[in-house]
Design an enzyme around this catalytic site. Structure first.
Site, short mmCIF file in Angstrom:
data_model
loop_
_atom_site.label_atom_id
_atom_site.label_comp_id
_atom_site.label_asym_id
_atom_site.label_seq_id
_atom_site.Cartn_x
_atom_site.Cartn_y
_atom_site.Cartn_z
CB SER A 174 29.98 8.21 9.55
OG SER A 174 30.69 9.37 9.22
CG HIS B 249 34.87 6.19 10.10
ND1 HIS B 249 34.38 6.22 8.81
CD2 HIS B 249 34.16 7.12 10.77
CE1 HIS B 249 33.43 7.13 8.72
NE2 HIS B 249 33.27 7.69 9.91
CG ASP C 285 35.12 3.88 6.39
OD1 ASP C 285 35.26 3.27 7.48
OD2 ASP C 285 34.75 5.07 6.31
#
Length: 378
Positions: free
Chosen positions: A224, A116, A146
């Site tokens: 992230s 993402h 992911d």
């Protein structure tokens, strides 16, 4: 009689001009004296306070400092770019779109991050710990988990692969450390513990990511894709999401366990995608199976020469006269119960291509167990 006269009322003569000047000079001297007394040179003396010796750092402080110094060269800052055309000059421009974190996987320049982080980006730039910038080349991605892999053409001297640990033996309560770039602030360290294991979140494809690590180490936007480390400085997870009503850290973050990362990343590097093991069947939607009163996964079709066809699994068929004969219903893989398509996919994800699995089927009112050799499927 003298010309100078005072009346009986006691009135005085007006002060002379000399007296006026005397009063003014006195006031002026008072102001000058006050200014001298209040000038910096006349203030009370003030010196810096004496320094209190602190002694040596605590052992846990020393270990955290050493951990950060060891691990931070492996952590990178990722800036994603969007290509846009200027409305007036028609020049093509690259506009910063977002930021995230990642880490060096190997000495060949492979960078691991979240899918993402780079999703919908037209290009990306990787900033190394030495602040050098490198164009990132896409290698592969697996949105269901992911994960994504990029590659940079940086010299080997600038590449510091992160040490790899394990996640199957993690315990709730052990210390963890997160390094990343929250809000674009590079090389930030946060600490915490493992709050829980075996959590489940949704990926960007809406498929569940199971067995996630939950931590209270602060993870904010920009973290992230960064590493979650154990106290030995080894990678134990990839920070991927937070649970927060406000969008910032609320003490609940999630990381993909490193055992899964270590299984999938080599496939992304070799093939650009994850080679998923499968049975070679087309299955019915869960809704249809439920309408038919089935508790399991109904096989609608079998791929010719695929694993299921070779093992003799039966597909749903239309018989003469239009009657439908239902195919086999998968209810377990190696004894693990299967009640939905998602549970079937999750069960198969635990195996490698070429593995032999025992498939429990409902057939002709009873159960049969057939061994199937898994093959690569799209």
């Amino acid at each position: 009689m003298s010309d100078t006269y005072s009346s009986a009322s006691g009135s005085r003569r007006p002060p002379s001009s000399g007296a006026k000047w005397g009063v003014l000079i006195g006031l002026l001297l008072a102001v000058v004296a006050l200014w001298i007394l209040r000038s910096p040179g006349r203030r009370p003396p003030a010196e810096p306070r004496a320094i209190m010796p602190r002694g040596d750092l605590a052992e846990d402080e020393k270990s955290m400092i050493a951990l950060f110094r060891q691990a931070s060269p492996s952590v990178v800052h990722i800036t994603t770019l969007a290509v846009r055309q200027d409305a007036f000059s028609f020049d093509v421009l690259q506009i910063p779109q977002g930021t995230g974190s990642g880490f060096v996987w190997d000495a060949d320049g492979h960078i691991v991050t979240n899918f993402h982080v780079i999703q919908d980006a037209d290009a990306a730039t990787v900033t190394m710990a030495d602040h050098s910038n490198w164009k990132a080349h896409p290698v592969g991605a697996y949105p269901d988990k992911d994960l994504a892999v990029l590659r940079v053409d940086a010299p080997r001297a600038a590449l510091h692969p992160i040490p790899i640990g394990t996640s199957h033996d993690l315990q709730v309560g052990q210390k963890v450390f997160a390094i990343g770039n929250p809000f674009g602030l590079d090389q930030s360290l946060t600490t915490g513990i493992i709050s829980a294991l075996g959590r489940e979140i949704q990926s960007v494809t809406r498929r569940p990511i199971r067995d996630m690590i939950q931590t209270d180490a602060a993870i904010n936007p920009g973290n992230s894709g960064g590493p979650l480390l154990d106290s030995a400085g080894r990678l134990i997870g990839v920070n991927t999401a937070i649970y927060s009503p406000s969008g910032v850290s609320a003490g609940i973050g999630f990381a993909i366990p490193v055992d899964e990362v270590n299984r999938l990343v080599p496939q992304l590097i070799r093939h650009g995608r994850v080679i998923r093991p499968g049975l070679g069947v087309q299955v019915a939607p869960d809704r249809l199976a439920a309408e038919l009163g089935l508790s399991g996964v109904l096989i609608l079709g079998v791929v010719p020469d695929g694993p299921a066809a070779k093992a003799g699994l039966r597909a749903t068929r239309r018989m003469q006269g239009g009657r439908i004969e239902l195919g086999d219903v998968i209810v377990a893989i190696d004894g693990q119960g299967v009640r939905s398509v998602e549970e079937l996919l999750t069960a198969l994800d635990r195996y490698q291509v070429g593995a032999r699995v025992k498939v429990t089927l409902l057939r002709d009112g009873g159960q049969v167990v057939i061994e199937v050799v898994l093959e690569s499927v799209s």
